[in-house]
Design a protein around this motif. Sequence first.
Motif, PDB file in Angstrom:
ATOM      1  N   SER A 123     -91.482  35.495  75.174  1.00 49.87           N
ATOM      2  CA  SER A 123     -91.621  34.629  74.014  1.00 49.87           C
ATOM      3  C   SER A 123     -90.483  34.494  73.087  1.00 49.87           C
ATOM      4  O   SER A 123     -89.368  35.260  73.149  1.00 49.87           O
ATOM      5  CB  SER A 123     -92.769  35.048  73.262  1.00 49.87           C
ATOM      6  OG  SER A 123     -92.528  36.347  72.381  1.00 49.87           O
ATOM      7  N   ALA A 146     -90.106  35.432  69.993  1.00 50.11           N
ATOM      8  CA  ALA A 146     -89.773  36.727  69.355  1.00 50.11           C
ATOM      9  C   ALA A 146     -89.358  37.723  70.381  1.00 50.11           C
ATOM     10  O   ALA A 146     -88.362  38.777  69.850  1.00 50.11           O
ATOM     11  CB  ALA A 146     -91.114  37.225  68.736  1.00 50.11           C
ATOM     12  N   GLN A 147     -89.664  37.780  71.634  1.00 47.15           N
ATOM     13  CA  GLN A 147     -89.043  38.669  72.481  1.00 47.15           C
ATOM     14  C   GLN A 147     -87.983  38.260  72.631  1.00 47.15           C
ATOM     15  O   GLN A 147     -86.956  39.344  73.216  1.00 47.15           O
ATOM     16  CB  GLN A 147     -90.111  38.693  73.677  1.00 47.15           C
ATOM     17  CG  GLN A 147     -91.537  39.418  73.595  1.00 47.15           C
ATOM     18  CD  GLN A 147     -92.372  39.053  74.661  1.00 47.15           C
ATOM     19  OE1 GLN A 147     -92.086  38.295  75.632  1.00 47.15           O
ATOM     20  NE2 GLN A 147     -93.638  39.697  74.612  1.00 47.15           N
ATOM     21  N   VAL A 167     -89.098  41.466  63.247  1.00 46.90           N
ATOM     22  CA  VAL A 167     -90.399  41.018  64.030  1.00 46.90           C
ATOM     23  C   VAL A 167     -91.340  42.280  63.723  1.00 46.90           C
ATOM     24  O   VAL A 167     -90.992  43.349  63.415  1.00 46.90           O
ATOM     25  CB  VAL A 167     -90.286  41.043  65.675  1.00 46.90           C
ATOM     26  CG1 VAL A 167     -89.419  39.946  65.909  1.00 46.90           C
ATOM     27  CG2 VAL A 167     -89.785  42.154  65.904  1.00 46.90           C
ATOM     28  N   SER A 168     -92.454  42.059  64.237  1.00 48.51           N
ATOM     29  CA  SER A 168     -93.450  43.211  63.927  1.00 48.51           C
ATOM     30  C   SER A 168     -93.347  44.418  65.096  1.00 48.51           C
ATOM     31  O   SER A 168     -92.786  44.116  65.977  1.00 48.51           O
ATOM     32  CB  SER A 168     -95.178  42.736  63.917  1.00 48.51           C
ATOM     33  OG  SER A 168     -95.240  42.276  65.332  1.00 48.51           O
ATOM     34  N   SER A 195     -94.801  43.414  68.278  1.00 45.50           N
ATOM     35  CA  SER A 195     -94.060  42.456  69.216  1.00 45.50           C
ATOM     36  C   SER A 195     -92.978  43.368  70.098  1.00 45.50           C
ATOM     37  O   SER A 195     -92.686  42.930  71.152  1.00 45.50           O
ATOM     38  CB  SER A 195     -93.210  41.823  68.149  1.00 45.50           C
ATOM     39  OG  SER A 195     -94.212  40.772  67.475  1.00 45.50           O
ATOM     40  N   ARG A 212     -94.972  44.787  72.866  1.00 47.93           N
ATOM     41  CA  ARG A 212     -95.167  43.966  74.010  1.00 47.93           C
ATOM     42  C   ARG A 212     -93.920  43.356  74.792  1.00 47.93           C
ATOM     43  O   ARG A 212     -93.956  43.279  75.896  1.00 47.93           O
ATOM     44  CB  ARG A 212     -95.882  42.680  73.105  1.00 47.93           C
ATOM     45  CG  ARG A 212     -97.370  42.881  72.875  1.00 47.93           C
ATOM     46  CD  ARG A 212     -98.042  41.530  72.348  1.00 47.93           C
ATOM     47  NE  ARG A 212     -97.467  40.962  71.242  1.00 47.93           N
ATOM     48  CZ  ARG A 212     -97.887  40.859  70.022  1.00 47.93           C
ATOM     49  NH1 ARG A 212     -98.819  42.005  69.515  1.00 47.93           N
ATOM     50  NH2 ARG A 212     -97.141  40.559  68.798  1.00 47.93           N
TER      51      ARG A 212
END
Length: 311
Positions: A45, A47-48, A76-77, A80, A83
């Motif tokens: 993604s 964010a990733q 980011v969180s 995240s 994940r």
Amino acid sequence: MPSGQQARAQAAAIRPGPVAARDAHGAPAAPADRVLALFGGHRLSPAQRRIAQYVIDHLTEAAFLSITDLAERVGVSQPSVTRFATSLGYSGFPALREALQPIALSAVAGLPDTREEVRRNELQAAIDAEIENLESLRRLVADPGQILDVGRELAASVPLTVLGLRISVSLAEYFAYAARRIHPDVRLVTRGGSVAYDALLQSREAGGTWVLAFAMPRHANETLATLRAARRTGLRVALITDLTLGPLVDEAEVTLTAGTGSRLVFDSYAAPGVLSASVLQAMADANPERTQMRLEGYEQAAEQHSFFLED
């Protein structure tokens, strides 16, 4: 289950023993290529992808960060980051970090390439990580313009407020101690809440225009609150931190970044210390006549009162 710092203490335990020899089959692939191999072939993604890019760009730092610190640096969180690790096939971020650490260490000093070998001398690993932090700082100051500008602004702010809370107190105290030798009015703030707000307000009313703030991990909520209070009083904020993104950076007019050493149970601050000394130098250069006069005054006082041992 041990806390994050307990886990770091266990991982950083000093184990004597020689470093094993290099692989007899020849040098491994370049560290960057090996990291890309970990990330390649996976659909990430946005964010990733940001996390992956940060790890690639800051491998020797990112491989030793906690999940909290990595999330803060990337913006980011924490979920995240988790994940991201699981999308690469790992059980979680600790497992991914375990895979990254030998690659990072081989990148900075040709250290052995297996986790078993790496753990034999954690002190060398910590020093290698700090060397990389200093190399990053060296690249940052290749153009010293920003530091020179900050030095001029801080030198002209009378009074000058220096802020550091919790773990950042030591850096703030060092800076204030040295700055008082070249600046006529330096005010140190090491407590948050109403005490900090009163000090900031008094500094602004006395004619101060800037506050120099230190914010090292773990970053305290009260530091953010105090920076916002400084802005409300009309002070401008110069921030020395390890962050490049996040709410602390958003509150600063100018941010100077230096990585912290996070390889051992407690962080180390080689790069922030050098950055602090660089800003002090810039302040001295901004007003050389005042600097010379004040330093001569301190030297005369030291000789008169025998403050120091004979060389």
